[in-house]
Write a protein that holds these residues in place. Sequence first.
Motif, PDB file in Angstrom:
ATOM      1  N   THR A   1      50.242  55.574  60.443  1.00  0.00           N
ATOM      2  CA  THR A   1      51.420  54.762  60.135  1.00  0.00           C
ATOM      3  C   THR A   1      52.407  54.849  61.290  1.00  0.00           C
ATOM      4  O   THR A   1      52.831  55.943  61.666  1.00  0.00           O
ATOM      5  CB  THR A   1      52.099  55.245  58.842  1.00  0.00           C
ATOM      6  OG1 THR A   1      51.175  55.170  57.761  1.00  0.00           O
ATOM      7  CG2 THR A   1      53.311  54.385  58.528  1.00  0.00           C
ATOM      8  N   SER A   2      52.766  53.703  61.843  1.00  0.00           N
ATOM      9  CA  SER A   2      53.623  53.715  63.035  1.00  0.00           C
ATOM     10  C   SER A   2      54.667  52.618  62.981  1.00  0.00           C
ATOM     11  O   SER A   2      54.462  51.559  62.364  1.00  0.00           O
ATOM     12  CB  SER A   2      52.776  53.551  64.304  1.00  0.00           C
ATOM     13  OG  SER A   2      52.138  52.289  64.313  1.00  0.00           O
ATOM     14  N   LEU A   3      55.774  52.888  63.632  1.00  0.00           N
ATOM     15  CA  LEU A   3      56.836  51.915  63.838  1.00  0.00           C
ATOM     16  C   LEU A   3      56.574  51.261  65.186  1.00  0.00           C
ATOM     17  O   LEU A   3      56.574  51.926  66.227  1.00  0.00           O
ATOM     18  CB  LEU A   3      58.195  52.627  63.829  1.00  0.00           C
ATOM     19  CG  LEU A   3      59.455  51.779  63.878  1.00  0.00           C
ATOM     20  CD1 LEU A   3      59.586  50.939  62.622  1.00  0.00           C
ATOM     21  CD2 LEU A   3      60.674  52.684  64.039  1.00  0.00           C
ATOM     22  N   ARG A   4      56.314  49.959  65.171  1.00  0.00           N
ATOM     23  CA  ARG A   4      55.951  49.236  66.388  1.00  0.00           C
ATOM     24  C   ARG A   4      57.161  48.458  66.889  1.00  0.00           C
ATOM     25  O   ARG A   4      57.702  47.598  66.182  1.00  0.00           O
ATOM     26  CB  ARG A   4      54.771  48.306  66.109  1.00  0.00           C
ATOM     27  CG  ARG A   4      54.119  47.740  67.355  1.00  0.00           C
ATOM     28  CD  ARG A   4      52.870  46.944  66.995  1.00  0.00           C
ATOM     29  NE  ARG A   4      51.802  47.818  66.552  1.00  0.00           N
ATOM     30  CZ  ARG A   4      51.099  47.623  65.439  1.00  0.00           C
ATOM     31  NH1 ARG A   4      51.371  46.608  64.653  1.00  0.00           N
ATOM     32  NH2 ARG A   4      50.121  48.445  65.116  1.00  0.00           N
ATOM     33  N   ILE A   5      57.593  48.770  68.111  1.00  0.00           N
ATOM     34  CA  ILE A   5      58.802  48.166  68.681  1.00  0.00           C
ATOM     35  C   ILE A   5      58.406  47.355  69.905  1.00  0.00           C
ATOM     36  O   ILE A   5      57.757  47.864  70.822  1.00  0.00           O
ATOM     37  CB  ILE A   5      59.818  49.251  69.083  1.00  0.00           C
ATOM     38  CG1 ILE A   5      60.090  50.182  67.888  1.00  0.00           C
ATOM     39  CG2 ILE A   5      61.112  48.629  69.575  1.00  0.00           C
ATOM     40  CD1 ILE A   5      60.700  51.502  68.280  1.00  0.00           C
ATOM     41  N   PHE A   6      58.809  46.087  69.922  1.00  0.00           N
ATOM     42  CA  PHE A   6      58.519  45.213  71.054  1.00  0.00           C
ATOM     43  C   PHE A   6      59.735  45.178  71.980  1.00  0.00           C
ATOM     44  O   PHE A   6      60.872  44.992  71.529  1.00  0.00           O
ATOM     45  CB  PHE A   6      58.183  43.802  70.574  1.00  0.00           C
ATOM     46  CG  PHE A   6      56.990  43.762  69.650  1.00  0.00           C
ATOM     47  CD1 PHE A   6      55.791  44.335  70.016  1.00  0.00           C
ATOM     48  CD2 PHE A   6      57.090  43.156  68.405  1.00  0.00           C
ATOM     49  CE1 PHE A   6      54.695  44.310  69.179  1.00  0.00           C
ATOM     50  CE2 PHE A   6      55.997  43.113  67.547  1.00  0.00           C
ATOM     51  CZ  PHE A   6      54.791  43.695  67.941  1.00  0.00           C
TER      52      PHE A   6
ATOM     53  N   ASN B   1      54.192  58.094  70.962  1.00  0.00           N
ATOM     54  CA  ASN B   1      54.696  59.470  70.911  1.00  0.00           C
ATOM     55  C   ASN B   1      53.626  60.490  70.512  1.00  0.00           C
ATOM     56  O   ASN B   1      53.955  61.617  70.154  1.00  0.00           O
ATOM     57  CB  ASN B   1      55.886  59.569  69.951  1.00  0.00           C
ATOM     58  CG  ASN B   1      55.509  59.226  68.510  1.00  0.00           C
ATOM     59  OD1 ASN B   1      54.522  58.535  68.268  1.00  0.00           O
ATOM     60  ND2 ASN B   1      56.304  59.697  67.559  1.00  0.00           N
ATOM     61  N   LEU B   2      52.345  60.108  70.595  1.00  0.00           N
ATOM     62  CA  LEU B   2      51.292  61.031  70.192  1.00  0.00           C
ATOM     63  C   LEU B   2      51.104  62.169  71.194  1.00  0.00           C
ATOM     64  O   LEU B   2      50.832  63.309  70.813  1.00  0.00           O
ATOM     65  CB  LEU B   2      49.970  60.277  70.008  1.00  0.00           C
ATOM     66  CG  LEU B   2      49.886  59.347  68.802  1.00  0.00           C
ATOM     67  CD1 LEU B   2      48.570  58.585  68.810  1.00  0.00           C
ATOM     68  CD2 LEU B   2      50.054  60.143  67.506  1.00  0.00           C
TER      69      LEU B   2
ATOM     70  N   LEU C   1      55.014  57.951  62.602  1.00  0.00           N
ATOM     71  CA  LEU C   1      55.993  58.625  61.750  1.00  0.00           C
ATOM     72  C   LEU C   1      55.693  60.109  61.578  1.00  0.00           C
ATOM     73  O   LEU C   1      56.605  60.940  61.629  1.00  0.00           O
ATOM     74  CB  LEU C   1      56.066  57.940  60.386  1.00  0.00           C
ATOM     75  CG  LEU C   1      57.069  56.777  60.264  1.00  0.00           C
ATOM     76  CD1 LEU C   1      56.786  55.676  61.269  1.00  0.00           C
ATOM     77  CD2 LEU C   1      57.087  56.220  58.838  1.00  0.00           C
ATOM     78  N   SER C   2      54.432  60.456  61.394  1.00  0.00           N
ATOM     79  CA  SER C   2      54.088  61.872  61.214  1.00  0.00           C
ATOM     80  C   SER C   2      54.403  62.682  62.464  1.00  0.00           C
ATOM     81  O   SER C   2      54.822  63.840  62.382  1.00  0.00           O
ATOM     82  CB  SER C   2      52.604  62.013  60.851  1.00  0.00           C
ATOM     83  OG  SER C   2      51.778  61.478  61.866  1.00  0.00           O
ATOM     84  N   LYS C   3      54.233  62.057  63.637  1.00  0.00           N
ATOM     85  CA  LYS C   3      54.551  62.749  64.894  1.00  0.00           C
ATOM     86  C   LYS C   3      56.059  62.884  65.076  1.00  0.00           C
ATOM     87  O   LYS C   3      56.539  63.886  65.598  1.00  0.00           O
ATOM     88  CB  LYS C   3      53.938  61.995  66.077  1.00  0.00           C
ATOM     89  CG  LYS C   3      53.901  62.797  67.366  1.00  0.00           C
ATOM     90  CD  LYS C   3      52.964  63.981  67.249  1.00  0.00           C
ATOM     91  CE  LYS C   3      52.862  64.730  68.559  1.00  0.00           C
ATOM     92  NZ  LYS C   3      51.926  65.882  68.458  1.00  0.00           N
TER      93      LYS C   3
END
Length: 334
Positions: free
Chosen positions: A69-74, A102-103, A211-213
């Motif tokens: 699950t990730s927040l994707r920002i353009f 951010n992984l 999000l988890s990261k």
Amino acid sequence: MEQAYQYLLSLEFRHNYFKDGLFKPIQLSFDTESQHLLRNFGLILKPYPGGFHLLCVDPELLDTASENTSLRIFIDCNDPYFINYSDLPYFNPSDTVLYFNNLNSKANSENSTLNLHSEINVGKKDVYKLSSGTLMLATLKKINTYHFKDEDENDISDSIHIKWIEDNGYLISNRYEGSFHVYENEIEIDKVYANPNPVWKKPMAVVELFLSKMFENFEPDKKLKYIVSFNSIKTHWRYILADPIYKNFQNLTIVIKGQENEVFARLTDNPSEGSQYPVFQSIEKLDLLEYSEDFYSLMNDENSSPIIKALPRAAPEHLVFGKDKKTMYSHIYL
């Protein structure tokens, strides 16, 4: 009852072309899925020139998100000249995109600051081929075995559909959205960012914050900051003295106050074909900067009064490629 938000992290874009070091012309946008995530996890984004702060109602909620699950920002840039002053030799705005996540963020020398790229500045490793709907990969060979992995090295070959097109290589056509790595016989050969929408407006860059990261990096008593840092280019500056008045001076030179070493030399082979303009070129490549307190003066000789006390500095619109199509010059006409 009004909800109380606490600071989660900041994401800052830096560029040493600018006087204050912040890449201020950037603009942020989100896809629909990321907008839902902001609401569902109680996140608020507060932009500032060159970045944004991310606030959260309850950071513990992030720990409930799945690993993917990730927040994707353009990221877009409203300055069309950014490609001229940015050191991005492998980046082509038409068919590549810059990608960060951010992984595997890299600790900076500053406390609680993490770079989202492996090198000191954004570079070749952050450039991904763009696939909008389909992508031809002519470098692939029919006889070899290919598979695909996501940024966390999970095999996602079942999600990527490929077929062989005779004499053209592989055509990748899929509904997969996001970045992936192409492996040929277990060796990584390419990086791709895919968006299944063929009319998608390509951004300059994509930042994916898992999000988890974010929760793993979060510490309540520290100011976590993610950094994306761009480097400005260096060019050979050429002052081309096109005004006929300069023919009246026999000992022209360009100097910088307080510096003894020669910075500019007069060219004997004029780069302006068919002209006899005096041309001075910097001996070494010089930084392209928005502002600098250093300035160069045009003199008739070192002991006389300056003809021009402060010469104009090289600007992004002055960029010219040499005959080799690789060496960059800044042509400044006087």
